[in-house]
Design an enzyme around this catalytic site. Structure first.
Site, mmCIF file in Angstrom:
data_model
loop_
_atom_site.group_PDB
_atom_site.id
_atom_site.type_symbol
_atom_site.label_atom_id
_atom_site.label_comp_id
_atom_site.label_asym_id
_atom_site.label_seq_id
_atom_site.Cartn_x
_atom_site.Cartn_y
_atom_site.Cartn_z
ATOM 1 N NE ARG A 47 -1.590 -1.530 3.541
ATOM 2 C CZ ARG A 47 -1.812 -1.659 4.839
ATOM 3 N NH1 ARG A 47 -3.026 -1.562 5.306
ATOM 4 N NH2 ARG A 47 -0.809 -1.886 5.676
ATOM 5 C CD GLU A 230 13.969 -20.520 15.904
ATOM 6 O OE1 GLU A 230 14.213 -19.559 15.174
ATOM 7 O OE2 GLU A 230 12.836 -20.756 16.358
ATOM 8 C CG HIS A 254 9.313 -25.063 8.716
ATOM 9 N ND1 HIS A 254 8.974 -24.624 7.464
ATOM 10 C CD2 HIS A 254 9.331 -23.957 9.503
ATOM 11 C CE1 HIS A 254 8.800 -23.307 7.499
ATOM 12 N NE2 HIS A 254 9.002 -22.890 8.718
HETATM 13 N N1 NAP Z 1 9.065 -12.751 7.817
HETATM 14 C C1 NAP Z 1 9.349 -14.033 7.717
HETATM 15 O O1 NAP Z 1 10.511 -14.473 7.842
HETATM 16 C C2 NAP Z 1 8.249 -15.002 7.430
HETATM 17 C C3 NAP Z 1 8.566 -16.375 7.428
HETATM 18 C C4 NAP Z 1 7.569 -17.291 7.120
HETATM 19 C C5 NAP Z 1 6.300 -16.830 6.837
HETATM 20 N N2 NAP Z 1 6.015 -15.503 6.862
HETATM 21 C C6 NAP Z 1 4.659 -15.073 6.516
HETATM 22 O O2 NAP Z 1 4.739 -14.260 5.356
HETATM 23 C C7 NAP Z 1 3.760 -13.230 5.399
HETATM 24 C C8 NAP Z 1 4.459 -11.871 5.332
HETATM 25 O O3 NAP Z 1 5.275 -11.751 6.478
HETATM 26 P P1 NAP Z 1 6.178 -10.455 6.757
HETATM 27 O O4 NAP Z 1 6.987 -10.787 7.947
HETATM 28 O O5 NAP Z 1 6.875 -10.020 5.526
HETATM 29 O O6 NAP Z 1 5.070 -9.380 7.152
HETATM 30 P P2 NAP Z 1 5.245 -7.799 7.236
HETATM 31 O O7 NAP Z 1 6.659 -7.426 7.472
HETATM 32 O O8 NAP Z 1 4.211 -7.309 8.192
HETATM 33 O O9 NAP Z 1 4.878 -7.307 5.772
HETATM 34 C C9 NAP Z 1 3.588 -7.306 5.276
HETATM 35 C C10 NAP Z 1 3.565 -6.571 3.949
HETATM 36 O O10 NAP Z 1 2.230 -6.550 3.470
HETATM 37 C C11 NAP Z 1 1.956 -5.245 2.961
HETATM 38 N N3 NAP Z 1 0.499 -5.095 3.029
HETATM 39 C C12 NAP Z 1 -0.287 -5.049 4.131
HETATM 40 N N4 NAP Z 1 -1.579 -4.929 3.786
HETATM 41 C C13 NAP Z 1 -1.609 -4.916 2.422
HETATM 42 C C14 NAP Z 1 -2.635 -4.833 1.461
HETATM 43 N N5 NAP Z 1 -3.924 -4.713 1.835
HETATM 44 N N6 NAP Z 1 -2.315 -4.834 0.154
HETATM 45 C C15 NAP Z 1 -1.008 -4.938 -0.247
HETATM 46 N N7 NAP Z 1 0.004 -5.029 0.627
HETATM 47 C C16 NAP Z 1 -0.285 -5.032 1.937
HETATM 48 C C17 NAP Z 1 2.759 -4.324 3.874
HETATM 49 O O11 NAP Z 1 3.105 -3.102 3.291
HETATM 50 P P3 NAP Z 1 2.169 -1.799 3.345
HETATM 51 O O12 NAP Z 1 1.919 -1.485 4.785
HETATM 52 O O13 NAP Z 1 2.952 -0.785 2.607
HETATM 53 O O14 NAP Z 1 0.919 -2.177 2.631
HETATM 54 C C18 NAP Z 1 4.042 -5.154 3.985
HETATM 55 O O15 NAP Z 1 4.825 -4.945 2.838
HETATM 56 C C19 NAP Z 1 2.989 -13.445 6.698
HETATM 57 O O16 NAP Z 1 1.859 -14.222 6.441
HETATM 58 C C20 NAP Z 1 3.988 -14.203 7.557
HETATM 59 O O17 NAP Z 1 3.335 -14.962 8.562
HETATM 60 C C21 NAP Z 1 6.970 -14.591 7.148
#
Ligand code: NAP
Length: 503
Positions: A47, A230, A254
């Site tokens: 966004r 971990e 996993h």
């Molecule tokens: N981080 C990890 O290592 C990891 C590992 C395994 C799984 N996951 C999973 O992967 C997913 C993402 O994790 P994350 O850690 O990257 O989360 P995050 O850091 O909170 O990032 C979420 C992203 O989604 C965007 N977003 C939110 N609402 C949106 C919308 N309505 N339309 C388009 N973009 C939107 C946000 O940007 P804006 O605010 O600019 O929209 C941000 O770029 C989650 O489901 C998480 O559980 C993450």
């Protein structure tokens, strides 16, 4: 290996942690290794308003940090593949402009209408975004989604990140939502553990050699341990972790993938259909404990305070009464001929003594110990195969030999294969090869709908009200830097076994 098709990789959640730390660095690595089609481009969607160049500058910092041997000139080439679109992907009014941007990119880059969506947003956005993708008409498998190069056939696929649901019911609901928009053949449920070299190598070890498979059953294997330990805490996202816990975060996802690779029957051929069919079968044959058996089949824990950080239930964002486990160990039995009576113990936890992901295959002792009166022969089985998946990538096979010199003294020795030493390659980020597989249409290392739902069914007794007894007294029941609560040792001790906690 044939080069994959050109496509637009559309990453929803482009500015998030996963995209920045893992997805874009892994795509950079794939670019450097020549694994991306020259026309393939990446469109990041979130966004926050920013230009292509702003997004490139942001992610460049991450790539330089995450990737060993970052090469600035390769980055300049790769950055040309990166584009950004600002919009709320859960809302319909985002899609006319997004569709127009995709059409324009498809035409100018020559991506033949192929689209690979990656859901890197919060789990509660998966269903709304999939609905909007469908409503906008972006998915017309086998047909055209916009008027570019009418002669070519296009594909549209989606990669879905964990968490894949929160329980058996929500996973089934998400599967139905995905199924309304995409064919099962176009849904790629990713688990980056399957991108790890040693996890894949386990299949080769088992099925490309004759010396292991004849022994790989209840007759010769005493038990198997699967550990993902971990040393770190739960990090900043305490509220998220408190809804998740070790079973959802690690075991159901996993570690069950590793479990499936260790325990499954040999597929008749290394194809997506055959491998996935065997994984479905083995997960389906997990014996589900009755409510009365649950406490005796698991050990759950929360780390205590360590003077630097409070106990888990004292952290900001965590309810003081929370019983979410930061450590879990479960005992798995399979109701099948191969594994009858051979338990698989699976554990994972935070703030443990070491960072380590490994599989320990403990063989049974010889039927008769003819050296029993001689020194160094305990009668315990020396034979153990340890598959270290991370941080080291190693196979270790332990057996007994005679110590040189007079008399017959026995000693354990380890024969070791260290991947880094032997193959002289640096490990690549596991997401890269998996995303490239999705670009090639290869689902071998992705989870099938039935498998995911089966894995949830198998862990639900350890999560729902049946686990209440196992959660009693959970607060601070293990010390930071230990190997988990005493109940985890008791779980194995009751069966006359011990965890491998060697450094
Ligand atoms: N981080 C990890 O290592 C990891 C590992 C395994 C799984 N996951 C999973 O992967 C997913 C993402 O994790 P994350 O850690 O990257 O989360 P995050 O850091 O909170 O990032 C979420 C992203 O989604 C965007 N977003 C939110 N609402 C949106 C919308 N309505 N339309 C388009 N973009 C939107 C946000 O940007 P804006 O605010 O600019 O929209 C941000 O770029 C989650 O489901 C998480 O559980 C993450």
């Amino acid at each position: 290996m044939p080069l994959n098709d050109p496509c637009i990789l559309v990453i929803f959640g482009a500015s998030g942690d996963l995209a920045s730390r893992k997805l874009i660095p892994s795509m950079y690595e794939m670019h450097v290794m020549g694994q991306l089609h020259p026309s393939t481009v990446i469109l990041g969607v979130s966004r926050t308003q920013k230009s292509d160049d702003q997004w490139r500058d942001e992610v460049q910092l991450w790539v330089a940090k995450q990737v060993a041997n970052f090469d600035a000139s390769k980055w300049v080439e790769f950055a040309q593949r990166l584009h950004y679109f600002a919009g709320d992907a859960a809302k319909p009014d985002c899609y006319p402009a997004l569709d127009a941007r995709l059409c324009e990119m498809a035409e100018s880059k020559g991506t033949r209408g192929n689209l690979l969506f990656f859901m890197s947003v919060a789990e509660n956005l998966y269903e709304p975004i999939v609905e909007q993708i469908d409503a906008a008409g972006l998915v017309v498998e086998g047909k055209r989604w916009c008027s570019v190069d009418q002669s070519a056939k296009s594909w549209q696929r989606i990669i879905v990140e964990k968490p894949f649901g929160h329980d058996a019911v929500s996973a089934a609901s998400l599967n139905r939502a995905l199924g309304r928009a995409f064919e099962e053949e176009s849904i790629y449920r990713i688990d980056h553990y399957l991108g790890k070299e040693l996890v894949q190598s386990m299949l080769v070890l088992r099925f490309a050699n004759t010396i292991f498979e004849p022994l790989w059953n209840w007759q010769y294997i005493d038990h198997v341990q699967i550990t993902a330990a971990e040393t770190v805490s739960v990090g900043q996202r305490t509220a998220f972790y408190d809804q998740t816990g070790a079973i959802r975060d690690m075991i159901q996802s996993h570690l069950f993938q590793i479990l499936a690779f260790v325990a499954m029957e040999p597929p008749s051929l290394y194809t997506p259909e055959n491998v996935r069919a065997e994984k479905i079968k083995i997960i389906d044959s997990i014996s589900i404990p009755t409510a009365d058996e649950v406490a005796a089949h698991c050990a759950l824990g929360q780390f205590a305070g360590d003077g630097v950080e409070g106990a888990y239930n004292e952290l900001a964002g965590v309810s003081p009464t929370s019983t979410t486990e930061t450590f879990a160990a479960i005992k798995v039995h399979f109701d099948n001929w191969r594994w009858a009576g051979t338990p698989f113990y699976i554990r994972s936890g935070k703030k443990l003594a070491a960072k380590r992901t490994e599989v320990v295959v403990q063989f049974k002792p010889p039927a008769a110990n003819l050296f029993r009166k001689l020194p160094g022969f305990t009668g315990e089985s020396p034979n153990r195969l340890v598959i270290e998946i991370a941080p080291k990538e190693r196979f270790n096979l332990r057996f007994d030999v005679k110590v040189p010199g007079f008399g017959l003294h026995g000693a354990n020795v380890d024969m070791q294969l260290d991947y880094a030493d032997r193959f002289k390659t640096d490990p690549v980020e596991a997401y890269g090869p998996l995303i490239v597989d999705a670009m090639r249409g290869d689902q071998t290392l992705f989870k099938h709908r039935i498998e995911v739902e089966g894995a949830w069914n198998a862990v639900m007794p350890f999560l729902d009200e049946r686990s209440a007894k196992a959660r009693a007294g959970i607060h601070g029941n293990y010390a930071c830097g230990s190997w988990g609560p005493k109940s985890a040792d008791d779980l194995l001790a009751r069966d006359g076994r011990v965890w491998r906690n060697e450094p």
